[in-house]
Design an enzyme around this catalytic site. Structure first.
Site, mmCIF file in Angstrom:
data_model
loop_
_atom_site.group_PDB
_atom_site.id
_atom_site.type_symbol
_atom_site.label_atom_id
_atom_site.label_comp_id
_atom_site.label_asym_id
_atom_site.label_seq_id
_atom_site.Cartn_x
_atom_site.Cartn_y
_atom_site.Cartn_z
ATOM 1 C CB THR A 70 -0.957 0.036 1.261
ATOM 2 O OG1 THR A 70 -1.565 -1.333 1.360
ATOM 3 C CG2 THR A 70 -1.732 1.358 1.388
ATOM 4 C CD GLU A 71 -1.399 5.199 -1.033
ATOM 5 O OE1 GLU A 71 -0.511 6.013 -1.636
ATOM 6 O OE2 GLU A 71 -2.545 4.954 -1.594
ATOM 7 C CG LEU A 72 5.424 2.873 -4.032
ATOM 8 C CD1 LEU A 72 6.312 3.872 -4.654
ATOM 9 C CD2 LEU A 72 5.372 1.624 -4.581
#
Lengths: 426, 525
Positions: free
Chosen positions: B145-147
């Site tokens: 998630t979101e890097l």
């Protein structure tokens, strides 16, 4: 006896307890054979905005065409003065008076300044100007009208009252529903303070809504104690809706705060007390109903204390939802830091909800069946709430007797005291 | 040959409806079906459909030379299926081309990697199955998630069998190093890391339409020049961005579609780059070394940390309260609970509660249903409060177990008390009965008495009198009394017994009466 009365608002256009109290009092006076000419400025078109901006359980509209008001209207002359109008035009043009007489079906629809109309807001920068204009109009009215005594409610109308007294030579009563200290804490607006003080100095008698307010008037405004008389507010039972019978959908008990979320109402003390109780007893929920400049700070505090799953916020509540909250509540708390009177606990009691109120409220002087604590005494508040939640003996007693007690607080009794004040100055 | 690696994040949360205090305990539908479907439809038409078509055109035109990768969150996939099946079809067409890699992540685009290994693994499994179900391939590359990435998260991902993971080329992590190489996890070197080139990625994603930007307008020519300026030794340029960049963050009018349409051609004609998927890049490149990330990073905001989702009181309270339910939900069989549990974990809910003042605040506003973070918090907590009630009622929980045990113990205590009370009552009755019997006791009743009582009696009465009294007593009475006599008394009795030949009946009666009186006296004691 005939009274020229100045107010700032009147139902259904009310922003707080003041309008409700004025209405209740005039109704009571009508029953005591006092005729009232009630003069209010009218801020055309601002009604909606008020409803959104303000939080007060008393903001319950009613229908003045109801049969029961016939008697009332036979004693009351109602006048509106268009005061919220663009400046620089002769004030005389703005004077509009009409007699409200719904009983006979007469209607007055004139609004001669609709072309120039510009809304400035009830508490706008022009407020002082409007207060002054209102006074100007008042002196004109006082010369024309026939009356025995002048009665002015709260500082906004004091210049009007003083002007009327000067033109007519009739005695002036000023009615303190709230002082600047209640509204602003120690950071008083000097202009407002000065108007309040001048009004009370000029007045022949000062009526305060509680001894709490009376003490402030004497100690902080230096008014002669012999001049100041306390007449406690009462409850207009026709204004209160019947309690709903709603079952809570969860097993936890519910403790309620309802009011504007501002410094004056002491919301932070309620949160700290809630935290203490939740440490001991997780089977309780708390709800803070209302809105105000401290709301976001309160939300952050609740999150910080990690109790947000048991402490809820509703935002601003409208009439019907207020009753809904009361019917779900097991305890109502009013931790006000400074409350000249405070009518919300009475509404709670009327819905058979036991109440905890701060000693710093006028209503604490009249109520017997309520637990009273100092607003800053978080432990005491937690104790009181916990007690009402767990000890059936006291909560059932409060439920039964509290309701009766509230029903006994009648405006016609308060009106009798006010009438005595009138008689003392005529 | 060097690589350009395009990766697009596709995500739409299930946004919550306006859920009021009065709904707690009453209503259990938490999601705003109307606005979720409305937003999905809008983004589909402005972004997903035209951009998918464009990518498919490019693939058809350039064949295997043009490749991209996607991570489509499970909640986005499910919303496609519900509200925009045409989008799902167009992604399937891209998948069929073979030039598109689909990455694994958590099903609900959650922050579970930061909280619970078990929950994280569960969600990744759900997502991986979903990708397989829709696109027929099992993902081998992971994108959290979101890097969001840390050494620890990397090892969890490696342990699950993934070979490659994507994250941010955060300056404070890289220092002097370039993001344009492959790296490895600091603990488990088997996991290769591809790092986002945030300069070039954000030129497209954020700055493309900014007229105040010195490089505006951005053209494919200019962009390829910048790519060529990169040192020849550097091997890969990772361009990671929101897929919503194309048509939603950057409207069609900005020329973003034309830019993308022209880019591959320009790359092929004016540079030595080609387009590869993350797994291809990871396979061909030799990692240059490990990257140490003890504290989690992400691709959000200037800080590249977690503060967009966690850190203020609102976020931490909501996050911790939500995850405190995990143990109860773990073994809960209720399907709706499991579904809501997943959807409430979606990171966007916490993102809306962010109180930071952002330089890239615009993105925070994107489809944010709330006016303020406080509104977001209150709404989420109202929903969560209801969810907690449901979990407590529906799912067996440790707390409930304790309660059960307590209840059982209480019941047992009650039963014991009850039994004791009954026993006391019945013994009282017995005693009373015995006392009553004692009142009209007859000489013959001796046969029913206990040995102890007889012994007592014998001590109390004169043995001579007793012997006489026993003279014509029944054998039962005699058998009862005689063994209970002590040695001396027994001797006396035997002697008297021999000598007593004729005794008046009245005398016998008299002495029996005396014994009876004695007995009564004894009972009264």
């Amino acid at each position: 006896m005939r009274v020229l009365m100045f107010g700032w608002e009147f139902p259904p256009h009310i922003t707080g307890g003041l309008g409700t109290a004025c209405f209740g009092l005039t109704k009571g006076l009508a029953k005591r054979d006092v005729d009232v000419t009630f003069v209010v400025p009218k801020a055309y078109g601002d009604e909606d905005q008020q409803a959104v901006k303000l939080v007060n359980a008393s903001d319950v509209p009613f229908d003045i065409t109801d049969e029961e008001y016939k008697e009332f209207w036979s004693h009351i002359k109602y006048m509106e003065v268009g005061s919220n109008i663009i400046p620089y035009v002769d004030p005389q043009e703005y004077t509009k008076t009409y007699e409200e007489n719904k009983k006979t079906g007469e209607s007055f629809t004139s609004n001669v300044f609709s072309k120039h109309y510009e809304f400035s807001g009830t508490y706008s920068l022009n407020l002082m100007e409007e207060v002054a204009r209102f006074a100007l109009i008042a002196s004109g009215l006082a010369a024309k009208e026939n009356f025995d005594v002048i009665h002015a409610h709260d500082w906004l109308t004091y210049p009007a009252g003083i002007a009327a007294k000067k033109t007519s030579g009739k005695p002036l009563i000023v009615h303190m529903h709230a002082t600047e200290f209640d509204r602003s804490g120690e950071h008083v607006n000097q202009q407002v303070y000065d108007i309040e003080r001048e009004g009370m100095m000029e007045a022949d008698k000062v009526i305060t809504v509680s001894n709490l307010t009376r003490n402030i008037v004497i100690n902080k405004y230096g008014i002669d104690p012999d001049k100041v008389i306390t007449v406690h507010n009462a409850v207009d039972h026709t204004m209160l809706k019947d309690a709903k019978n709603i079952k809570k959908p969860y097993k936890e008990k519910l403790v309620t705060f309802l009011g504007r979320i501002t410094l004056q109402k002491g919301p932070e003390y309620f949160i700290e007390a809630a935290y203490k109780i939740l440490q001991k007893d997780p089977n309780v929920r708390f709800v803070m109903a209302g809105s105000g400049d401290m709301l976001n700070r309160m939300i952050e505090r609740v999150a910080h204390l990690r109790i947000a799953d048991k402490f809820h916020f509703t935002g601003f509540l409208k009439g019907d939802d207020v009753n809904r909250v009361f019917s779900m509540s097991d305890v109502f708390v009013m931790p006000s830091v400074s409350e000249p009177f405070g009518i919300v606990p009475l509404e709670a009691m009327r819905s058979s909800v036991p109440v905890v109120i701060s000693k710093q409220s006028g209503v604490a002087e009249v109520l017997v069946h309520a637990l009273k604590i100092d607003f800053w005494d978080i432990d005491g508040m937690a104790d009181a709430i916990y007690g009402l939640l767990h000890y059936k003996g006291i909560s059932t007693m409060f439920q039964k007797l509290g309701k009766k007690e509230v029903e006994g607080l009648k405006w016609e009794n308060a009106a009798l005291k006010v009438k005595a004040v009138y008689e003392s100055v005529i | 040959m060097r690589s350009i690696c395009f990766y697009f994040q596709v995500h739409q949360p299930y946004r919550l409806r306006n859920y009021r205090f009065f709904d707690i305990g009453e209503k259990h539908d938490y999601f705003d079906t109307y606005s979720n479907s409305f937003i999905m439809r809008r983004v589909a038409d402005k972004n997903y459909l035209p951009m998918n078509a464009l990518l498919l055109d490019l693939i058809n035109e350039y064949g295997s030379a043009f490749k991209v990768s996607f991570s489509i969150s499970g909640v986005a996939l499910d919303q496609f299926a519900e509200y925009a099946p045409d989008v799902l079809e167009s992604f399937k067409r891209l998948a069929d081309s073979g030039n598109v890699e689909f990455l694994a992540e958590t099903y609900s685009h959650s922050l579970s990697a930061l909280k619970s290994r078990e929950e994280f693994e569960k969600q990744v499994k759900i997502q991986s199955d979903k990708i397989k179900q829709y696109f027929g391939v099992e993902p081998t590359t992971f994108r959290n998630t979101e890097l969001i990435y840390s050494d620890e998260i990397g090892t969890m991902v490696a342990d699950m069998g993934y070979k490659t993971m994507l994250t941010e080329g955060a300056k404070h992590v890289l220092g002097w190093r370039s993001p344009n190489y492959a790296y490895t996890n600091a603990i488990n070197p088997k996991l290769k890391l591809l790092l986002k080139n945030f300069q070039l990625s954000d030129d497209i994603a954020f700055r493309f339409s900014q007229q105040s930007w010195g490089e505006w307008p951005l053209t494919s020519e200019k962009f390829v020049d910048w790519l060529n300026n990169i040192d020849q030794k550097e091997e890969v340029v990772n361009l990671f961005m929101d897929y919503e960049t194309f048509g939603e963050h950057q409207w069609e009018e900005t020329g973003i579609f034309n830019f993308m349409r022209a880019l591959p051609g320009r790359v092929f004609s004016h540079s030595n780059y080609t387009f590869n998927t993350p797994s291809e890049v990871a396979e061909t490149l030799q990692p240059v070394g490990p990257i140490h990330v003890p504290v989690p990073i992400s691709w959000a905001d200037e800080e590249r940390d977690l503060t967009a989702w966690l850190g203020n009181d609102l976020q931490d309270e909501a996050f911790d309260k939500l995850y405190s339910l995990e143990s109860k939900i773990k073994n809960c069989g209720d399907e709706q609970i499991q579904r809501d549990w997943l959807l409430l974990q979606t990171s966007d809910h916490f993102y809306y509660m962010c109180t930071k003042w952002f330089s890239d605040g615009d993105v925070h506003k994107y489809f944010n249903p709330y006016g303020t973070p406080y509104d977001a918090f209150i709404n989420f907590m109202n929903v969560l409060s209801d969810f907690i009630i449901r979990v407590d009622t529906i799912c067996g929980s440790p707390k409930d177990d304790r309660k059960d045990i307590k209840e059982m113990a209480e019941k047992l205590m009650d039963e014991m008390e009850d039994a004791t009370r009954k026993k006391i009552k019945s013994s009282k009755k017995k005693v009373k009965k015995t006392i009553d019997q004692g009142k009209n006791i007859k000489f013959d009743d001796i046969k029913n008495m206990s040995n102890t009582a007889i012994k007592k009696l014998v001590k109390e009465v004169d043995i001579n009198e007793l012997t006489i009294a026993l003279k014509d007593a029944s054998t039962e009475v005699k058998e009862k009394v005689i063994p209970n006599l002590n040695k001396k008394a027994r001797q006396t009795y035997d002697e008297l017994q021999q000598n007593l030949k004729t005794i008046k009946k009245a005398d016998i009666k008299k002495y029996q009466k005396a014994v009876e009186e004695k007995l009564k006296e004894l009972f009264r004691k």
